[in-house]
Design a protein around this motif. Structure first.
Motif, PDB file in Angstrom:
ATOM      1  N   LEU A 134       0.348  -1.007  -0.079  1.00 50.38           N
ATOM      2  CA  LEU A 134      -0.336   0.395  -0.005  1.00 50.38           C
ATOM      3  C   LEU A 134       1.098   1.299   0.245  1.00 50.38           C
ATOM      4  O   LEU A 134       0.253   2.356  -0.440  1.00 50.38           O
ATOM      5  N   GLU A 135       2.138   1.654   0.243  1.00 50.08           N
ATOM      6  CA  GLU A 135       3.350   2.092   0.795  1.00 50.08           C
ATOM      7  C   GLU A 135       3.660   2.405  -1.015  1.00 50.08           C
ATOM      8  O   GLU A 135       4.099   3.812  -1.354  1.00 50.08           O
ATOM      9  N   ALA A 136       3.692   1.413  -1.857  1.00 46.49           N
ATOM     10  CA  ALA A 136       4.690   1.709  -2.924  1.00 46.49           C
ATOM     11  C   ALA A 136       3.235   2.129  -3.659  1.00 46.49           C
ATOM     12  O   ALA A 136       3.416   3.071  -4.603  1.00 46.49           O
ATOM     13  N   ASP A 137       2.168   1.649  -3.926  1.00 47.48           N
ATOM     14  CA  ASP A 137       0.717   2.392  -3.950  1.00 47.48           C
ATOM     15  C   ASP A 137       0.549   4.045  -4.137  1.00 47.48           C
ATOM     16  O   ASP A 137      -0.001   4.876  -5.129  1.00 47.48           O
ATOM     17  N   LEU A 138       0.742   4.439  -2.221  1.00 49.15           N
ATOM     18  CA  LEU A 138       0.642   5.475  -2.558  1.00 49.15           C
ATOM     19  C   LEU A 138       2.168   6.435  -2.662  1.00 49.15           C
ATOM     20  O   LEU A 138       2.087   7.419  -2.535  1.00 49.15           O
ATOM     21  N   GLY A 139       3.505   5.598  -3.726  1.00 52.15           N
ATOM     22  CA  GLY A 139       4.721   6.688  -3.953  1.00 52.15           C
ATOM     23  C   GLY A 139       5.669   6.468  -3.144  1.00 52.15           C
ATOM     24  O   GLY A 139       6.389   7.012  -3.685  1.00 52.15           O
ATOM     25  N   SER A 140       6.539   5.573  -2.469  1.00 52.68           N
ATOM     26  CA  SER A 140       7.422   5.264  -1.558  1.00 52.68           C
ATOM     27  C   SER A 140       8.014   4.318  -2.859  1.00 52.68           C
ATOM     28  O   SER A 140       7.667   3.222  -3.176  1.00 52.68           O
ATOM     29  N   VAL A 146      10.924  -3.100  -2.330  1.00 51.26           N
ATOM     30  CA  VAL A 146      10.242  -4.083  -1.599  1.00 51.26           C
ATOM     31  C   VAL A 146       9.489  -5.206  -2.763  1.00 51.26           C
ATOM     32  O   VAL A 146       9.642  -6.744  -3.073  1.00 51.26           O
ATOM     33  N   VAL A 147       8.506  -4.137  -3.663  1.00 47.72           N
ATOM     34  CA  VAL A 147       7.227  -4.686  -3.972  1.00 47.72           C
ATOM     35  C   VAL A 147       8.360  -5.069  -5.684  1.00 47.72           C
ATOM     36  O   VAL A 147       8.475  -6.495  -5.741  1.00 47.72           O
ATOM     37  N   ASP A 148       9.093  -4.827  -6.005  1.00 52.49           N
ATOM     38  CA  ASP A 148       9.854  -4.970  -7.162  1.00 52.49           C
ATOM     39  C   ASP A 148      10.640  -6.410  -6.602  1.00 52.49           C
ATOM     40  O   ASP A 148      11.027  -7.668  -7.773  1.00 52.49           O
ATOM     41  N   GLN A 149      10.863  -6.502  -5.894  1.00 55.75           N
ATOM     42  CA  GLN A 149      11.780  -8.049  -5.529  1.00 55.75           C
ATOM     43  C   GLN A 149      10.787  -8.654  -5.404  1.00 55.75           C
ATOM     44  O   GLN A 149      10.935  -9.926  -6.137  1.00 55.75           O
ATOM     45  N   ALA A 150       9.743  -8.739  -5.192  1.00 55.78           N
ATOM     46  CA  ALA A 150       8.069 -10.039  -5.428  1.00 55.78           C
ATOM     47  C   ALA A 150       7.988 -10.236  -6.778  1.00 55.78           C
ATOM     48  O   ALA A 150       7.675 -11.350  -7.166  1.00 55.78           O
ATOM     49  N   GLU A 151       8.227  -9.426  -6.879  1.00 60.04           N
ATOM     50  CA  GLU A 151       7.110  -9.253  -8.037  1.00 60.04           C
ATOM     51  C   GLU A 151       8.574  -9.626  -9.499  1.00 60.04           C
ATOM     52  O   GLU A 151       8.351 -10.041 -10.959  1.00 60.04           O
ATOM     53  N   GLY A 152       9.374 -10.220  -8.968  1.00 63.99           N
ATOM     54  CA  GLY A 152      10.573 -10.180 -10.086  1.00 63.99           C
ATOM     55  C   GLY A 152      10.740 -11.964  -9.917  1.00 63.99           C
ATOM     56  O   GLY A 152      11.766 -12.137 -10.697  1.00 63.99           O
ATOM     57  N   HIS A 153      10.194 -12.336  -9.338  1.00 64.66           N
ATOM     58  CA  HIS A 153       9.869 -13.842  -9.200  1.00 64.66           C
ATOM     59  C   HIS A 153       8.863 -13.785 -10.476  1.00 64.66           C
ATOM     60  O   HIS A 153       7.555 -13.532 -10.198  1.00 64.66           O
ATOM     61  N   GLU A 154       8.905 -14.869 -11.072  1.00 67.68           N
ATOM     62  CA  GLU A 154       8.105 -15.815 -11.884  1.00 67.68           C
ATOM     63  C   GLU A 154       7.358 -16.099 -11.364  1.00 67.68           C
ATOM     64  O   GLU A 154       7.361 -17.171 -10.466  1.00 67.68           O
ATOM     65  N   LEU A 155       5.812 -16.257 -11.860  1.00 69.31           N
ATOM     66  CA  LEU A 155       4.522 -17.373 -10.985  1.00 69.31           C
ATOM     67  C   LEU A 155       4.990 -18.286 -11.647  1.00 69.31           C
ATOM     68  O   LEU A 155       4.549 -18.655 -13.223  1.00 69.31           O
ATOM     69  N   GLY A 156       4.591 -19.575 -11.414  1.00 72.33           N
ATOM     70  CA  GLY A 156       4.606 -20.849 -11.604  1.00 72.33           C
ATOM     71  C   GLY A 156       3.076 -21.224 -12.557  1.00 72.33           C
ATOM     72  O   GLY A 156       2.525 -20.883 -12.272  1.00 72.33           O
ATOM     73  N   TRP A 157       3.225 -22.719 -13.179  1.00 71.07           N
ATOM     74  CA  TRP A 157       1.816 -22.057 -14.654  1.00 71.07           C
ATOM     75  C   TRP A 157       0.886 -23.800 -13.710  1.00 71.07           C
ATOM     76  O   TRP A 157       2.091 -24.051 -13.519  1.00 71.07           O
ATOM     77  N   TYR A 158      -0.356 -23.272 -12.941  1.00 69.89           N
ATOM     78  CA  TYR A 158      -0.321 -24.950 -13.158  1.00 69.89           C
ATOM     79  C   TYR A 158      -1.949 -24.807 -13.489  1.00 69.89           C
ATOM     80  O   TYR A 158      -2.743 -24.469 -13.864  1.00 69.89           O
ATOM     81  N   ALA A 159      -2.475 -26.354 -14.731  1.00 65.20           N
ATOM     82  CA  ALA A 159      -3.504 -26.874 -15.675  1.00 65.20           C
ATOM     83  C   ALA A 159      -4.164 -26.409 -14.568  1.00 65.20           C
ATOM     84  O   ALA A 159      -4.528 -26.793 -13.270  1.00 65.20           O
ATOM     85  N   THR A 160      -5.479 -27.092 -14.829  1.00 71.64           N
ATOM     86  CA  THR A 160      -6.829 -27.134 -13.345  1.00 71.64           C
ATOM     87  C   THR A 160      -6.871 -27.817 -12.579  1.00 71.64           C
ATOM     88  O   THR A 160      -6.984 -28.201 -11.734  1.00 71.64           O
ATOM     89  N   GLN A 161      -6.158 -28.502 -13.635  1.00 67.19           N
ATOM     90  CA  GLN A 161      -6.228 -30.659 -12.409  1.00 67.19           C
ATOM     91  C   GLN A 161      -5.239 -30.113 -11.577  1.00 67.19           C
ATOM     92  O   GLN A 161      -5.439 -31.165 -10.842  1.00 67.19           O
ATOM     93  N   GLU A 162      -4.360 -29.263 -11.536  1.00 62.12           N
ATOM     94  CA  GLU A 162      -3.230 -29.650 -10.989  1.00 62.12           C
ATOM     95  C   GLU A 162      -3.307 -28.588  -9.376  1.00 62.12           C
ATOM     96  O   GLU A 162      -2.636 -28.554  -8.428  1.00 62.12           O
ATOM     97  N   ILE A 163      -4.336 -28.136  -8.742  1.00 62.99           N
ATOM     98  CA  ILE A 163      -4.958 -27.251  -8.350  1.00 62.99           C
ATOM     99  C   ILE A 163      -4.582 -27.391  -6.888  1.00 62.99           C
ATOM    100  O   ILE A 163      -4.442 -27.495  -6.116  1.00 62.99           O
TER     101      ILE A 163
END
Length: 170
Positions: A134-140, A146-163
């Motif tokens: 929320l602080e990042a959203d407000l311009g900090s 810190v948010v960029d560090q998290a966003e640097g991780h690629e999300l894994g892909w899962y098919a529906t049956q793997e959820i």
């Protein structure tokens, strides 16, 4: 229309247990506002690139949801789903992210094309990002780093049956 629903592992559990998520839902999609923005900044962007931008916006929104859900695993979650075009209304508001939309249609497990979930190695960075998103959203700038560090991780892909099996491993 393909939409990207920001979620948490709690939302995933509801989807698996109940087979659906009720309407309305806030999602991200290739809206006219997103197309217009990319026409100015990256005129060569194709539909796949625009969908990836919508997925990333949903991943950021997942951080905000995690801030509200202390019981969810500290992993970003995004569901890619296909819903009727008429059920999606773009949010034409300069104060919301481009690509934000509302779906007035329940999203069933059968509508979900895939789930995108952070791997275990992202948890520490996601936990830190949740604390300051929320602080990042407000311009900090410090919070954005810190948010960029998290966003640097690629999300894994899962098919529906793997959820379901993926949830059991969290």
């Amino acid at each position: 229309m393909r939409v990207y629903l920001p979620a948490t592992t709690t939302v995933l559990r509801t989807l698996v247990d109940e087979g659906r998520l009720p309407a309305p839902q806030t999602v991200f999609a290739v809206t006219p506002q997103l197309r217009e923005f990319y026409a100015l900044s990256d005129a060569g962007a194709d539909t796949e690139e625009l969908e990836y931008a919508a997925l990333l916006a949903a991943a950021r929104a997942s951080l905000r949801l995690l801030d509200l859900d202390p019981f969810a695993a500290r992993r970003r979650v995004v569901l890619a789903a296909d819903v009727p075009d008429g059920a999606v209304t773009a949010m034409d508001d300069p104060h919301v992210e481009r690509g934000a939309a509302r779906v007035q249609h329940e999203i069933g497990l059968a509508d979900v094309a895939s789930a995108h979930i952070d791997a275990a190695e992202a948890e520490e960075d996601v936990r830190a990002a949740v604390e300051v998103v929320l602080e990042a959203d407000l311009g900090s700038d410090d919070a954005q780093f810190v948010v960029d560090q998290a966003e640097g991780h690629e999300l894994g892909w899962y098919a529906t049956q793997e959820i379901g099996p993926a949830l059991e491993l969290l």
